[in-house]
Design a protein around this motif. Structure first.
Motif, PDB file in Angstrom:
ATOM      1  N   GLY A   1       0.824  -1.209   0.000  1.00  0.00           N
ATOM      2  CA  GLY A   1       0.000   0.000   0.000  1.00  0.00           C
ATOM      3  C   GLY A   1       0.855   1.254   0.000  1.00  0.00           C
ATOM      4  O   GLY A   1       1.859   1.338   0.706  1.00  0.00           O
ATOM      5  N   MET A   2       0.462   2.240  -0.804  1.00  0.00           N
ATOM      6  CA  MET A   2       1.124   3.551  -0.785  1.00  0.00           C
ATOM      7  C   MET A   2       0.089   4.600  -0.425  1.00  0.00           C
ATOM      8  O   MET A   2      -0.981   4.655  -1.018  1.00  0.00           O
ATOM      9  N   SER A   3       0.410   5.408   0.582  1.00  0.00           N
ATOM     10  CA  SER A   3      -0.498   6.418   1.154  1.00  0.00           C
ATOM     11  C   SER A   3      -1.438   5.826   2.189  1.00  0.00           C
ATOM     12  O   SER A   3      -2.532   6.320   2.386  1.00  0.00           O
ATOM     13  N   GLY A   4      -0.986   4.767   2.861  1.00  0.00           N
ATOM     14  CA  GLY A   4      -1.784   4.242   3.958  1.00  0.00           C
ATOM     15  C   GLY A   4      -1.876   5.227   5.109  1.00  0.00           C
ATOM     16  O   GLY A   4      -2.809   5.189   5.901  1.00  0.00           O
ATOM     17  N   VAL A   5      -0.884   6.123   5.217  1.00  0.00           N
ATOM     18  CA  VAL A   5      -0.890   7.139   6.269  1.00  0.00           C
ATOM     19  C   VAL A   5      -0.938   8.531   5.638  1.00  0.00           C
ATOM     20  O   VAL A   5      -1.933   9.234   5.742  1.00  0.00           O
ATOM     21  N   THR A   6       0.133   8.938   4.982  1.00  0.00           N
ATOM     22  CA  THR A   6       0.154  10.258   4.344  1.00  0.00           C
ATOM     23  C   THR A   6       0.202  10.109   2.828  1.00  0.00           C
ATOM     24  O   THR A   6       0.671   9.100   2.308  1.00  0.00           O
TER      25      THR A   6
END
Length: 352
Positions: free
Chosen positions: A125-130
């Protein structure tokens, strides 16, 4: 000094005290209030030695993810990730959107971890947080370089963003799509271009996000819309139109998430309502409490992404009706790891 009005280009209007700190500092003399009212973005180096983080949450669609930036210049007033900045000694307020930690070595660290026999191919996953496509990405291009590594190894990736900048990398995403190794989620909170600058001050405007969906879809990338967060009494009435317009642009699937306000985000969002929608403040907060068991946040797995109670049921019904009207089926594309490889020798060319 706490501003009596919103700060242009910023979602937060102050820096609440870090919940882990026992000492708070207040300026008394020899300081310029303008330093707090118009803070500039600071770039700080993040020397992390690993790039892949793992989670055991049943609420997200991947167990492993990367975040090349800590903090997010988009400055979304509601962002659930703001409290993560407190682990760095910063505030969840203005610090989160003005003091950005940058992992300059992210692509090299990612290649190292993929090259290890310990890595088990799986969706990353990419952008799971920011947001991996926040404004600084235009300069640093760390997300693009990580995508080049993902393509080199043909490891599947799930992207979530609210920035039109994702279209810059359509060439790489289209190549990953040929291996069934990418899915993109474009987050659209509202179709109102006057609300976005208040709620998500440095994110792309609604039409630009719809254009991003079209660009990715036309390139053969599996792309969907994430109507999130839905804020009862503020933007929830837009869900049907958001999904309809996204499907017209090429979205093949959809999702939604009710707003959640962990830790310092709750009082910050209350203040945001005071500054931008004072007449709606109590109604919006009461609706959120009704979704969250009488509180402004529910941290429990399962319910935290769906809510509970009558308003949660209404949101769910609205979502399913919107999908049915737009012709969407209740399924999402399944990515594949069958094409994963560990290239030997010099780095391979990215062309297929």
């Amino acid at each position: 000094m706490t501003p009596a009005q919103p700060i242009k280009g910023r979602g937060a209007s102050n820096n609440p005290t870090n919940r882990f700190e026992t000492v708070a500092y207040e300026r008394e003399i020899d300081w310029n209030p303008e330093d707090d009212i118009s803070p500039r973005t600071q770039i700080l180096k993040d020397d992390s030695q690993t790039i892949i983080a793992y989670n055991q949450s049943p609420d997200v669609g991947f167990n492993a993810g990367i975040n090349v930036y800590r903090g997010c210049e988009h400055g979304c007033a509601y962002c659930f990730a703001r409290p993560t900045h407190e682990y760095l000694g910063f505030s969840a307020g203005l610090d989160f959107e003005t003091k950005i930690m940058v992992k300059h070595d992210a692509p090299e660290l990612l290649r190292k971890e993929f090259s290890s026999p310990k890595w088990k191919p799986q969706v990353l996953g990419m952008s799971g947080v920011t947001d991996c496509y926040q404004p600084l990405e235009r300069k640093f291009q760390l997300t693009r370089r990580c995508l080049e590594v993902l393509l080199e190894f043909r490891n599947p990736v799930c992207i979530i963003t609210k920035n039109f900048l994702v279209t810059r990398d359509v060439d790489l995403l289209a190549q990953l799509a040929k291996f069934n190794a990418v899915v993109a989620n474009i987050s659209i909170t509202t179709l109102d271009p006057t609300l976005t600058p208040k709620l998500e001050p440095r994110a792309s405007l609604p039409q630009a996000r719809l254009n991003a969906i079209k660009t990715l879809s036309d390139a053969g990338v599996e792309v969907g819309v994430l109507a999130a967060p839905m804020i009862s009494g503020l933007n929830d009435h837009e869900m049907t139109n958001i999904i309809a317009e996204a499907v017209k642009a090429g979205a093949k699937f959809a999702g939604f998430v009710p707003i959640r306000l962990p830790y310092a985000v709750a009082p910050m969002f209350e203040r945001w309502l005071e500054l931008h929608f004072p007449a709606r403040k109590e109604n919006v907060l009461n609706r959120i409490r009704s979704l969250r068991g009488g509180k402004l946040n529910d941290p429990n797995f399962g319910s935290r992404m769906e809510g509970q109670g009558i308003f949660a049921d209404q949101l769910s019904q609205m979502y399913h009706i919107a999908c049915r009207k737009a012709g969407l089926k209740d399924d999402r594309p399944a990515l594949s790891t069958e094409h994963f490889r560990r290239p030997s020798g010099p780095q391979l060319e990215l062309s297929i």
